[in-house]
Scaffold this motif. Structure first.
Motif, mmCIF file in Angstrom:
data_model
loop_
_atom_site.group_PDB
_atom_site.id
_atom_site.type_symbol
_atom_site.label_atom_id
_atom_site.label_comp_id
_atom_site.label_asym_id
_atom_site.label_seq_id
_atom_site.Cartn_x
_atom_site.Cartn_y
_atom_site.Cartn_z
ATOM 1 N N TYR A 181 13.254 -14.372 -22.959
ATOM 2 C CA TYR A 181 13.434 -13.557 -21.754
ATOM 3 C C TYR A 181 14.657 -14.010 -20.961
ATOM 4 C CZ TYR A 181 9.126 -11.303 -22.918
ATOM 5 O OH TYR A 181 8.193 -10.573 -23.583
ATOM 6 N N ASP A 182 14.721 -15.293 -20.641
ATOM 7 C CA ASP A 182 15.910 -15.797 -19.937
ATOM 8 C C ASP A 182 16.615 -16.803 -20.845
ATOM 9 O OD1 ASP A 182 15.425 -14.343 -17.512
ATOM 10 O OD2 ASP A 182 13.720 -15.680 -17.243
ATOM 11 N N ASP A 183 16.114 -18.060 -20.791
ATOM 12 C CA ASP A 183 16.623 -19.073 -21.717
ATOM 13 C C ASP A 183 15.489 -19.466 -22.645
ATOM 14 O OD1 ASP A 183 19.281 -19.402 -20.858
ATOM 15 O OD2 ASP A 183 18.520 -20.374 -19.036
ATOM 16 N N ALA A 184 15.862 -19.755 -23.891
ATOM 17 C CA ALA A 184 14.820 -20.158 -24.838
ATOM 18 C C ALA A 184 14.324 -21.544 -24.462
ATOM 19 C CB ALA A 184 15.388 -20.154 -26.239
ATOM 20 N N PRO A 185 13.016 -21.715 -24.286
ATOM 21 C CA PRO A 185 12.513 -23.063 -23.987
ATOM 22 C C PRO A 185 12.694 -23.973 -25.192
ATOM 23 C CG PRO A 185 10.711 -21.484 -24.241
ATOM 24 C CD PRO A 185 11.980 -20.701 -24.333
ATOM 25 N N GLU A 186 12.811 -25.253 -24.916
ATOM 26 C CA GLU A 186 13.067 -26.214 -25.985
ATOM 27 C C GLU A 186 12.014 -26.131 -27.097
ATOM 28 O OE1 GLU A 186 15.749 -27.788 -26.493
ATOM 29 O OE2 GLU A 186 14.967 -28.913 -28.210
ATOM 30 N N HIS A 187 10.752 -25.935 -26.697
ATOM 31 C CA HIS A 187 9.705 -25.916 -27.733
ATOM 32 C C HIS A 187 9.873 -24.724 -28.679
ATOM 33 C CE1 HIS A 187 7.365 -22.702 -25.794
ATOM 34 N NE2 HIS A 187 7.606 -23.310 -24.658
ATOM 35 N N TYR A 191 10.350 -25.015 -32.583
ATOM 36 C CA TYR A 191 9.443 -24.243 -33.442
ATOM 37 C C TYR A 191 10.232 -23.537 -34.566
ATOM 38 C CZ TYR A 191 6.428 -20.157 -34.529
ATOM 39 O OH TYR A 191 5.710 -19.161 -35.142
ATOM 40 N N VAL A 192 11.375 -22.960 -34.198
ATOM 41 C CA VAL A 192 12.215 -22.292 -35.202
ATOM 42 C C VAL A 192 12.813 -23.332 -36.151
ATOM 43 C CG1 VAL A 192 14.264 -20.853 -35.573
ATOM 44 C CG2 VAL A 192 12.728 -20.348 -33.672
ATOM 45 N N LYS A 193 13.238 -24.449 -35.572
ATOM 46 C CA LYS A 193 13.851 -25.498 -36.402
ATOM 47 C C LYS A 193 12.844 -26.008 -37.433
ATOM 48 C CE LYS A 193 15.987 -30.001 -36.191
ATOM 49 N NZ LYS A 193 15.655 -31.289 -35.595
ATOM 50 N N LEU A 341 20.763 -27.696 -38.635
ATOM 51 C CA LEU A 341 19.461 -27.063 -38.449
ATOM 52 C C LEU A 341 19.161 -26.788 -36.980
ATOM 53 C CD1 LEU A 341 17.310 -28.924 -41.105
ATOM 54 C CD2 LEU A 341 18.177 -26.596 -41.194
ATOM 55 N N GLU A 342 19.469 -27.762 -36.168
ATOM 56 C CA GLU A 342 19.253 -27.627 -34.728
ATOM 57 C C GLU A 342 20.029 -26.407 -34.187
ATOM 58 O OE1 GLU A 342 17.814 -30.417 -32.914
ATOM 59 O OE2 GLU A 342 17.854 -29.303 -31.029
ATOM 60 N N SER A 343 21.311 -26.331 -34.571
ATOM 61 C CA SER A 343 22.123 -25.240 -34.015
ATOM 62 C C SER A 343 21.778 -23.898 -34.650
ATOM 63 C CB SER A 343 23.616 -25.556 -34.137
ATOM 64 O OG SER A 343 24.049 -25.452 -35.466
ATOM 65 N N MET A 344 21.334 -23.934 -35.899
ATOM 66 C CA MET A 344 20.895 -22.663 -36.506
ATOM 67 C C MET A 344 19.672 -22.135 -35.763
ATOM 68 S SD MET A 344 21.258 -23.431 -40.559
ATOM 69 C CE MET A 344 20.227 -22.093 -41.127
ATOM 70 N N ALA A 345 18.770 -23.047 -35.418
ATOM 71 C CA ALA A 345 17.559 -22.627 -34.703
ATOM 72 C C ALA A 345 17.948 -21.934 -33.403
ATOM 73 C CB ALA A 345 16.679 -23.834 -34.419
ATOM 74 N N LYS A 346 18.934 -22.488 -32.718
ATOM 75 C CA LYS A 346 19.386 -21.934 -31.449
ATOM 76 C C LYS A 346 20.078 -20.582 -31.670
ATOM 77 C CE LYS A 346 20.488 -25.157 -28.045
ATOM 78 N NZ LYS A 346 21.426 -26.174 -27.583
ATOM 79 N N THR A 347 20.963 -20.562 -32.656
ATOM 80 C CA THR A 347 21.737 -19.347 -32.914
ATOM 81 C C THR A 347 20.823 -18.186 -33.285
ATOM 82 O OG1 THR A 347 23.385 -20.816 -33.857
ATOM 83 C CG2 THR A 347 23.718 -18.475 -34.206
ATOM 84 N N TYR A 348 19.832 -18.472 -34.108
ATOM 85 C CA TYR A 348 19.020 -17.375 -34.627
ATOM 86 C C TYR A 348 17.896 -16.958 -33.680
ATOM 87 C CZ TYR A 348 21.678 -17.425 -38.899
ATOM 88 O OH TYR A 348 22.710 -17.310 -39.802
#
Lengths: 437, 258
Positions: A181-187, A191-193, A341-348
């Motif tokens: 919705y706004d910023d993706a929470p760290e969890h 979770y994606v990672k 992996l970390e940045s892919m999780a964020k990007t996707y």
């Protein structure tokens, strides 16, 4: 034997033939039906795009048994598969190709006759139709060994890929990306990672080899470079006149979608950027007499690209930027090859389709400023519900809160049966008249 | 003395309007649209020439779905622009114009200077248009021109759940089979049409005052129900069915002045 056939047909004879074809078409004069009176001549890079895409599908034709084959969704984290040497096919891209070649209806009907509703996404119907009938304009599609679906573009892919998995009896990797919705929470990012990490052994088993971390970093770096170049190309639309239109972008976006993480994709966009810059230097606009500049929202109408380019071009309208083509570049800064992996999780997790409607409104407003636009066309795409939801409000708020004229155009990205020619013309023409007064 | 001519070739009717140098509505003619557009337009032009004098050299502006087939036209302009121009000239103010035509309805927001600020049109479905009533009038054996009066006279009203022209017809047949009277059905039909129109108005946002044009406004039930549903008083121009052609003629007049 299969391997030899692959090498000969793809790497030797095929590659040479396609190179020769490109060579020929680079020297060919502008086709007579091209409206050079209103539009700039086709980009020189077009010949290379055709070569690249043809080569990609040619490789697919002979890939079975030589390379592991994966079918993935357009927003899928493909880097792991690329690093494992998969041949990757994007059914959505293939669907779009069927749309531009005017065979999407025939394939959709195959799926509809089988019992799939006409209300399902036309990409899904085209793909399932191709799967059921084996028909395709590219010769033959390789049977997949693995499926990868990521829900960052829609939930349809989940059910669509389950159909594929059941049909081909192969494993399906599902990457679930929580809505932002706004910023993706760290969890959510973790979770994606975690899912990306868990997908690695599955993909490794299918590929029968293990993932080299160094290779993954290399692929991620190439993904980033290509996305950055694509983003640069998008931003060149700020020039007046705009050197390329969204219709050019739609045609030339295929490599960034289906060939991310490959060195040839980086080379391709570096070359394209050079040509676009050259156009800017020489003052060439995609539309010859650019009077007004517009934004496009949502997917292209694949079977009407030429019609739209000419209809609007004739009236001095250049559609300069789109939220859709921007989506493949705007996340480039998030990609970090050192933390793949970390940045892919964020990007996707962050594509525009995985974010709230308010975000898209804000993005459109920003783009109108950034590209100095006079209005927006919001394609209300019958097939793509997540992209189209909220468009009525977004349109009204663009007009009422920001004074940006906006038109809602009802159609479908791949199904011409949902496109009413006269009605579209009436709306577009009225909109153009409104902009002129 | 005619100074400019506007022709509106719609899906159901074709209209022609002549204006004088001041933009006054001087002459008009209407008949059902003929698929041979060019012949019909030529007939119109012969008629205006016969009744008002030579038209050679005078601008002819075409609008409506058939505008591109009018080869006699000096200029072609969309219905949206023409309606806005015509209504603004007659009423002298902006607001929300609702035009309900034969197969196409539109809502146009007109700015204080007569410019089009926003518009919307019915999409891929004729349920919010005159064709909706026309289709069902035949089925109920009521004359189209009497439908509104009959509907208004009814105290009862049934709900027509579907606003699809084709499905509405089967719904009506089933109601008649169940002994429902014609009058409440008619009232329900008008309501269904008006609800479609009001949804369109709401989608762009009503900017008062509310104005109506198009052939369907001859139907008093439509006018009354739109007022009921929106809570706004409806204003009608003098020649509601000719606003497209009138606006086209006014645009032609500008060509003369330039």
């Amino acid at each position: 034997m299969r391997y030899l056939k692959y090498i000969w047909n793809v790497k030797v004879a095929g590659a040479l033939f396609l190179k020769y074809q490109r060579f020929k078409s680079e020297r060919r004069r502008v086709p007579a039906r091209w409206r050079t009176d209103i539009l700039a001549p086709p980009l020189k890079i077009s010949a290379r795009t055709k070569e690249l895409i043809s080569k990609h599908y040619l490789e697919g034709r002979y890939a079975s048994g030589v390379k592991p084959v994966a079918w993935v969704t357009s927003g899928g984290p493909v880097e792991i598969l690329q690093a494992l040497g998969f041949y990757v096919l994007y059914p959505e891209n293939h669907g779009a190709l069927c749309g531009t070649r005017r065979v999407a209806v025939e394939l959709s009907e195959e799926a509809e006759n089988y019992g799939f509703s006409r209300d399902i996404c036309s990409y899904a119907r085209t793909d399932i139709g191709a799967m059921l009938s084996g028909k395709t304009p590219v010769g033959r599609l390789p049977k997949p060994d693995l499926l990868l679906a990521c829900t960052n573009i829609c939930q349809t892919v989940l059910f669509w890929y389950r159909v594929l998995a059941r049909h081909f009896k192969i494993p399906l990797i599902l990457i679930d990306t929580p809505f932002v919705y706004d910023d993706a929470p760290e969890h959510a990012i973790q979770y994606v990672k975690k899912q990306l990490e868990e997908s690695i052994p599955v993909a490794e088993r299918v590929a029968r080899k293990s993932l080299k971390y160094k290779k993954l970093k290399e692929v991620v770096r190439l993904s980033k470079e290509a996305s950055e170049l694509w983003l640069e190309i998008m931003y060149r639309g700020r020039a007046k006149p705009a050197p390329i239109s969204v219709f050019d972008q739609f045609i030339h976006m295929a490599p960034i979608v289906e060939m991310r993480g490959k060195p040839e994709t980086v080379d391709f966009y570096a070359l394209m950027l050079k040509e676009v810059d050259d156009r800017i230097k020489r003052g060439i606009g995609a539309v010859k007499r650019e009077k007004k500049r517009l934004l496009w929202d949502n997917l292209p109408i694949w079977y009407k690209l030429r019609f739209l380019a000419e209809f609007l071009g004739e009236r001095g309208i250049s559609v300069v930027a789109s939220t859709y083509t921007m989506a493949w570049g705007e996340l480039a800064p998030l990609i970090d090859p050192e933390k793949p992996l970390e940045s892919m999780a964020k990007t996707y997790i962050y594509p525009i389709l995985n974010r709230g409607t308010g975000y898209k409104l804000e993005k459109m407003r920003e783009m109108v400023d950034e590209f100095d636009l006079d209005g927006a066309i919001l394609h209300s795409d019958r097939s793509c519900k997540p992209y189209s939801i909220g468009q009525v409000d977004q349109r009204n708020r663009l007009i009422q809160e920001y004074g940006i004229p906006a038109l809602l155009l009802e159609a479908d990205h791949n199904d011409p049966r949902a496109f009413a020619d006269e009605q579209v013309k009436a709306r577009l023409e009225s909109f153009v008249e409104m902009l002129e007064t | 003395m005619i100074a400019s001519i506007g022709i509106d070739v719609g899906s159901t009717t074709a209209k022609i309007v002549g204006v004088d140098l001041e933009g006054k509505f001087v002459w008009s003619y209407i008949e059902p649209a003929d698929p041979r557009v060019e012949d019909q337009v030529q007939k119109f032009l012969n008629l205006i020439e016969k009744e008002t004098g030579p038209i050679e050299g005078k601008p002819i502006v075409a609008t409506g779905y058939g505008r591109n087939l009018v080869h006699q036209a000096t200029k072609k302009v969309t219905e949206i622009t023409c309606h806005a121009r015509g209504v603004f000239k007659q009423l002298g103010h902006g607001g929300t114009l609702v035009d309900i035509g034969g197969q196409d309805s539109k809502v146009i927001i007109i700015g204080p200077n007569g410019e089009v600020v926003d518009f919307t049109m019915n999409d891929k479905c004729a349920a919010g248009t005159g064709r909706f009533l026309e289709n069902t009038a035949g089925r109920l054996r009521v004359k189209l021109q009497d439908m509104g009066e009959v509907a208004l006279a009814s105290r009862d009203e049934v709900t027509i759940s579907s606003t699809c022209t084709v499905f509405a017809e089967s719904e009506i047949i089933s109601m008649i089979a169940h002994g429902v009277k014609v009058e409440p059905i008619l009232k329900g039909l008008h309501r269904a049409l008006v609800k479609r129109i009001v949804a369109m108005i709401r989608s762009v946002g009503l900017v008062p005052p509310l104005m109506l044009s198009g052939g369907v406004v001859k139907n008093p039930a439509i006018r009354k129900m739109i007022e009921e549903e929106t809570g706004e008083k409806v204003i009608l121009p003098d020649h509601p069915q000719f606003m497209g052609a009138y606006g086209a003629a006014l645009i032609g007049l500008k060509l003369v002045r330039n």
